[in-house]
Design a protein around this motif. Structure first.
Motif, short mmCIF file in Angstrom:
data_model
loop_
_atom_site.label_atom_id
_atom_site.label_comp_id
_atom_site.label_asym_id
_atom_site.label_seq_id
_atom_site.Cartn_x
_atom_site.Cartn_y
_atom_site.Cartn_z
N ASN A 194 -27.79 23.93 -33.90
CA ASN A 194 -29.24 23.91 -34.05
C ASN A 194 -29.97 22.35 -33.54
O ASN A 194 -30.94 22.46 -32.87
CB ASN A 194 -29.70 23.83 -35.60
CG ASN A 194 -29.51 25.34 -36.07
OD1 ASN A 194 -29.76 26.33 -35.09
ND2 ASN A 194 -29.34 25.25 -37.37
N GLU A 204 -31.53 29.48 -28.51
CA GLU A 204 -31.85 29.66 -29.99
C GLU A 204 -31.18 31.12 -30.37
O GLU A 204 -30.30 31.11 -31.42
CB GLU A 204 -33.20 29.71 -30.55
CG GLU A 204 -33.61 29.85 -31.97
CD GLU A 204 -34.77 29.76 -32.40
OE1 GLU A 204 -35.29 29.56 -33.69
OE2 GLU A 204 -35.55 29.51 -31.60
N ASP A 208 -28.11 31.40 -33.18
CA ASP A 208 -28.25 32.17 -34.45
C ASP A 208 -27.31 33.29 -34.48
O ASP A 208 -26.93 33.72 -35.42
CB ASP A 208 -29.62 32.75 -34.39
CG ASP A 208 -30.80 31.64 -34.55
OD1 ASP A 208 -30.49 30.46 -35.05
OD2 ASP A 208 -32.00 31.88 -34.43
N SER A 209 -26.84 33.90 -33.52
CA SER A 209 -25.79 35.00 -33.50
C SER A 209 -24.30 34.38 -33.54
O SER A 209 -23.47 35.47 -33.59
CB SER A 209 -26.18 35.79 -32.29
OG SER A 209 -25.80 35.17 -31.12
N ASN A 211 -21.18 33.44 -35.35
CA ASN A 211 -20.71 33.62 -36.84
C ASN A 211 -19.29 33.20 -36.76
O ASN A 211 -18.38 33.55 -35.60
CB ASN A 211 -20.94 34.86 -37.41
CG ASN A 211 -22.13 35.13 -37.73
OD1 ASN A 211 -22.98 34.37 -38.44
ND2 ASN A 211 -22.65 36.20 -37.43
#
Length: 324
Positions: A194, A204, A208-209, A211
């Protein structure tokens, strides 16, 4: 925490399990599988420790030499060639140490996911897996429940009745505690991504995607899955902790804590685990920036004494016996 440390910490549980199996069954050929073996210098470490434990017990009982069949498993992309190239040295070292008193040892490789069948029915006596089961096909708790159940059912089909399995994996102390273990490291990695989003270095949506498909269960979750799946009896379940920075586990009175050096050590270990996943998702051009920022965030985390005291990984060692 490195895989070598996990293997060392679980050594007594592994030795106790394999000796119990040998003493009860006295096989002429002992078939062992190591799942998620990797290809580094520690690949054959657990096999060496298993053979050492068996040979000590066998000699003490005055029994004749037995044969060993060892099967090493990992995903197809694993560097099996480097393992096979190291086998002549392994064989020579083993023969020399055992003074040619042990039987022959046959080592082979089986590529494939352990989330499914890998071996013929009832062909294995002992299964070992270190730092593999906490990786998921997807994320998180429900997927761990599904994947671990598939893993157990597949191994039950492959292990002889009464055969043993020892698993070491990352865990956590309780159902509600996500603050003092690997989850906190994941949060610091997310913060690092981030930070780079804020600088315009990462999109972004891509951050965010991302994992990390890893789930660290608590003891209660493991027990519940074992009971529901029902293929194995739980022989032993132990928990041990290690510092994020493994060098802190062995310091002496003259040791002086250096947060920057410690942050670098932690980053090096996590990078070995996550770099390939990050490159696949974000590309390799940004990787150095990610881990530089991660080192900085770890250093800030270690600056606070209360945070430093919580900077530990929880590990579970599970010893199982296949039901008849």
């Amino acid at each position: 925490m490195t895989k070598k440390t996990a293997i060392t910490k679980a050594k007594e549980v592994v030795a106790s399990s394999i000796v119990d199996l040998y003493s009860r069954t006295l096989p002429k050929c002992l078939c062992i599988a190591d799942l998620g073996c990797g290809s580094g210098p520690n690949t054959l470490l657990v096999i060496t420790e298993i053979i050492d434990a068996i040979e000590l017990e066998r000699n003490g009982m005055g029994h004749p030499p037995l044969e060993y069949q060892v099967v090493l498993n990992d995903l197809p992309g694993n560097d099996f060639n480097s393992i096979f190239k190291s086998l002549p040295i392994f064989y020579e070292k083993t023969k020399k140490e055992k003074e040619h008193q042990m039987g022959p040892c046959f080592i082979s490789g089986v590529p494939g996911s352990f989330l499914g069948r890998l071996f013929p029915s009832k062909s294995l006596h002992f299964v070992h897996s270190s730092y593999g089961v906490h990786w998921l096909s997807q994320a998180y708790l429900k997927q761990f429940q599904k994947d671990f159940s598939v893993f157990l059912r597949s191994r039950y089909e492959e292990i002889v009745p009464g055969g043993h399995m020892v698993i070491t994996l990352l865990g956590r102390t309780s159902e509600d505690d996500f603050s003092t273990d690997f989850s906190c490291l994941k949060e610091l990695l997310a913060k690092s991504l981030n930070d780079l989003v804020s600088q315009g270095l990462i999109e972004e949506a891509k951050a965010d995607s991302f994992n990390l498909p890893l789930y660290a269960p608590c003891v209660e979750e493991v027990r519940a899955i074992l009971q529901t799946e029902g293929s194995f009896d739980l022989e032993k379940l132990e928990m041990f902790e290690t510092n994020w920075d493994l060098s802190l586990d062995n310091y002496n009175e003259e040791f002086v804590f250096d947060k920057y050096t410690s942050a670098q050590n932690i980053t090096r270990h996590l990078r070995a685990i996550t770099e390939s996943l990050l490159v696949q998702h974000l590309g390799d051009a940004i990787i150095n920036n990610i881990f530089q920022r991660f080192t900085e965030n770890i250093e800030k985390h270690l600056s606070e004494e209360k945070s430093r005291e919580k900077s530990r990984n929880v590990n579970l060692v599970i010893s199982l016996r296949s039901k008849n």
